[in-house]
Design an enzyme around this catalytic site. Structure first.
Site, mmCIF file in Angstrom:
data_model
loop_
_atom_site.group_PDB
_atom_site.id
_atom_site.type_symbol
_atom_site.label_atom_id
_atom_site.label_comp_id
_atom_site.label_asym_id
_atom_site.label_seq_id
_atom_site.Cartn_x
_atom_site.Cartn_y
_atom_site.Cartn_z
ATOM 1 N N HIS A 4 -18.071 21.189 -16.921
ATOM 2 C CA HIS A 4 -16.803 21.701 -16.495
ATOM 3 C C HIS A 4 -16.692 22.304 -17.640
ATOM 4 O O HIS A 4 -17.056 22.243 -18.545
ATOM 5 C CB HIS A 4 -16.339 20.642 -16.206
ATOM 6 N N ASP A 44 -16.968 13.603 -21.842
ATOM 7 C CA ASP A 44 -15.852 14.241 -20.069
ATOM 8 C C ASP A 44 -16.173 13.232 -19.359
ATOM 9 O O ASP A 44 -17.133 13.411 -18.367
ATOM 10 C CB ASP A 44 -16.158 15.596 -20.121
ATOM 11 N N LYS A 67 -7.078 12.090 -10.975
ATOM 12 C CA LYS A 67 -8.696 12.104 -9.801
ATOM 13 C C LYS A 67 -8.696 10.205 -9.229
ATOM 14 O O LYS A 67 -10.104 9.725 -8.959
ATOM 15 C CB LYS A 67 -9.636 12.101 -10.618
ATOM 16 N N CYS A 116 -15.212 25.138 -11.695
ATOM 17 C CA CYS A 116 -15.395 25.208 -13.004
ATOM 18 C C CYS A 116 -15.961 25.030 -13.703
ATOM 19 O O CYS A 116 -16.332 24.779 -15.047
ATOM 20 C CB CYS A 116 -13.660 24.283 -13.451
HETATM 21 C C1 LIG Z 1 -16.719 17.080 -14.988
HETATM 22 C C2 LIG Z 1 -14.974 17.591 -15.262
HETATM 23 N N1 LIG Z 1 -14.246 17.614 -16.760
HETATM 24 C C3 LIG Z 1 -13.070 18.283 -16.549
HETATM 25 C C4 LIG Z 1 -12.445 17.981 -15.549
HETATM 26 C C5 LIG Z 1 -10.909 18.543 -15.963
HETATM 27 O O1 LIG Z 1 -9.932 17.662 -15.309
HETATM 28 P P1 LIG Z 1 -8.404 18.186 -15.572
HETATM 29 O O2 LIG Z 1 -7.927 19.910 -14.137
HETATM 30 O O3 LIG Z 1 -7.890 17.107 -15.327
HETATM 31 O O4 LIG Z 1 -8.296 19.068 -17.015
HETATM 32 C C6 LIG Z 1 -13.034 17.486 -14.109
HETATM 33 C C7 LIG Z 1 -11.434 17.945 -12.874
HETATM 34 O O5 LIG Z 1 -12.614 18.860 -11.660
HETATM 35 C C8 LIG Z 1 -13.413 17.681 -13.806
HETATM 36 O O6 LIG Z 1 -14.145 17.517 -12.902
#
Ligand SMILES: Cc1ncc(COP(=O)(O)O)c(C=O)c1O
Length: 440
Positions: free
Chosen positions: A115, A208, A234, A399
């Site tokens: 991401h 992550d 989430k 993303c």
């Molecule tokens: C794998 C992953 N990392 C990071 C994030 C970012 O999360 P946040 O928007 O809560 O910062 C997401 C959100 O979709 C994600 O799916």
């Protein structure tokens, strides 16, 4: 399968008739948390900033929330848990806190399946920030197999060397669904020989966890990782809170990310020296998201209750410690439920020849999402068509922009269905057959 009939009754959004299949972005909030919010405002007050009964009660609930969060991932204590606005901010906190430790010639290794939250901070460090200080640090990207969606561990291994300060990897891709082999990644980082300031010879590991912590058992002590970031929006809580787990010995030595407010040791500010608060408050600058923190911890408790038995609250609003066996059982149930849902989605979508499904074919290798593209129709047109049929999905690059370019998708986009504990097979069937309608 989880007892979804019982679970679904607690979600106003589901009772309103929505087919919610965009859960990898954010999940829904159950009525218990909405009611709790109303109760909490009776004692509404700031934490660590008052002697009133309300302030003391709120402080106690706020601090206890850190214990729940720590127990959920088997962290040694609340000292390992730092709360931010979201997972992205938690990862940025690691980047900024380690910034001054990077040496000219170091590198950071991450992957093409990240991401942007776990790539762009490292890009920023290497291309935007450190060059201004005359420090060259390289950001290296490990490949994945386009057919299987699996991380190329051999390639990752070849990128990690004795100048790799940090290996950063996603626990499960929010585009491919692939669950990464965290123990193998950790072993590669351990073997690097990078000399950390502590004297340890290994690379740090940051995971992550945004797509794994809500969906499966994560035991940070067993995995022995250094940092884990994830978000509570989430996993049933409202928006606004993300967490960072860090090993205590690292957090103690790291620079604070944000300065001011609660991160200062009581009374210890002078023109010459400012002393920092003890963990975890050293990283809590300014008034935190107090209600969000309490609701996030209670969301964990509720999630376990829902998975064990939705008719009973063993943990929600109780002061008890989360039992390891219950966490294990609950998260195994959730994982199995999601695998059944994703297996069904793979079966139905896989029968449509114009679709390309990304990621592993085997549902046990994936978290609970399926992204696909269609040779005849743009992902955006599919998602809009689905919305007209009452099915919520997401089109775009989610993303995971690097991975979409990796497949040379133009535009860099796919359509994604993603499920959570309140979805049942009927939701999956309706969502997938709606896809068929849209592509025809
Ligand atoms: C794998 C992953 N990392 C990071 C994030 C970012 O999360 P946040 O928007 O809560 O910062 C997401 C959100 O979709 C994600 O799916």
């Amino acid at each position: 399968m989880l007892r979804t009939k019982k679970i679904r009754k607690f979600f106003p959004a589901i009772k309103a008739g929505r087919i919610i299949s965009n859960n990898a972005a954010s999940t829904q909030v159950p009525v218990q948390l909405l009611d709790l919010l109303k109760k909490l405002v009776v004692q509404y007050d700031n934490v660590h900033r008052g002697q009133s009964r309300s302030s003391l009660i709120t402080t106690e609930k706020f601090e206890a929330s850190y214990d729940t969060i720590a127990q959920f991932i088997n962290a040694p204590s609340r000292k390992n848990i730092i709360l931010f606005r979201n997972a992205t901010e938690a990862i940025n906190a690691v980047m900024y806190s380690l910034l001054t430790e990077f040496k000219d010639g170091d590198n950071v290794v991450t992957t093409f399946m990240e991401h942007n939250s776990n790539y762009v901070p490292w890009y920023g460090l290497c291309k935007e920030i450190l060059p201004k200080f005359g420090v060259k640090v390289e950001c290296r990207l490990a490949k994945f197999n386009k057919e299987t969606g699996e991380l190329d561990l051999e390639h990752l291994k070849s990128l990690v060397d004795k100048r790799t300060k940090l290996v950063c990897a996603v626990g499960a891709s929010n585009f491919l669904g692939t669950i990464n082999p965290l123990k193998e990644i950790k072993a590669i980082a351990d073997a690097s020989g990078y000399l950390q300031p502590s004297g340890e010879a290994r690379s740090y590991v940051l995971i992550d966890g945004a797509q794994i912590v809500p969906n499966m058992l994560i035991d940070v002590r067993e995995l022995d990782i250094d940092f884990l970031a994830w978000s509570f929006h989430k996993m049933l809580a409202p928006f606004g809170v993300g967490a960072l787990y860090g090993k205590e010995e690292l957090l103690v030595k790291m620079k604070p990310f944000l300065y001011g407010g609660d991160m200062i040791a009581e009374g210890q500010v002078s023109p010459e020296k400012v002393a920092f608060n003890s963990l975890p408050w050293k990283f809590t600058a300014g008034t935190p998201n107090i209600l969000g923190t309490i609701l996030s911890a209670q969301a964990i408790r509720l999630l376990i209750d829902f998975a064990l038995d939705p008719r009973r609250h063993k943990y929600f609003l109780a002061d008890n410690k989360l039992e390891a066996a219950d966490i294990k059982k609950a998260m195994a149930e959730i994982k199995a439920h999601e695998q059944a849902l994703v297996g069904e989605a793979l079966k139905i979508l896989g029968s449509m020849p114009s679709l390309t499904i990304f990621g592993p074919k085997d549902p046990t290798r994936r978290t609970s999402l399926v992204a696909f593209s269609c040779q005849d129709k743009s992902p955006f047109a599919i998602a809009e068509g689905l919305s007209k049929l009452g099915v919520e999905s997401r089109a775009g690059c989610h993303c995971a922009t690097l991975a979409h370019h990796y497949y040379k998708l133009n535009p860099p986009a796919s359509c994604r269905l993603s499920f959570y504990i309140y979805n049942d097979l009927e939701d999956v069937d309706r969502a997938c057959w709606a896809v068929k309608k849209c592509i025809n």
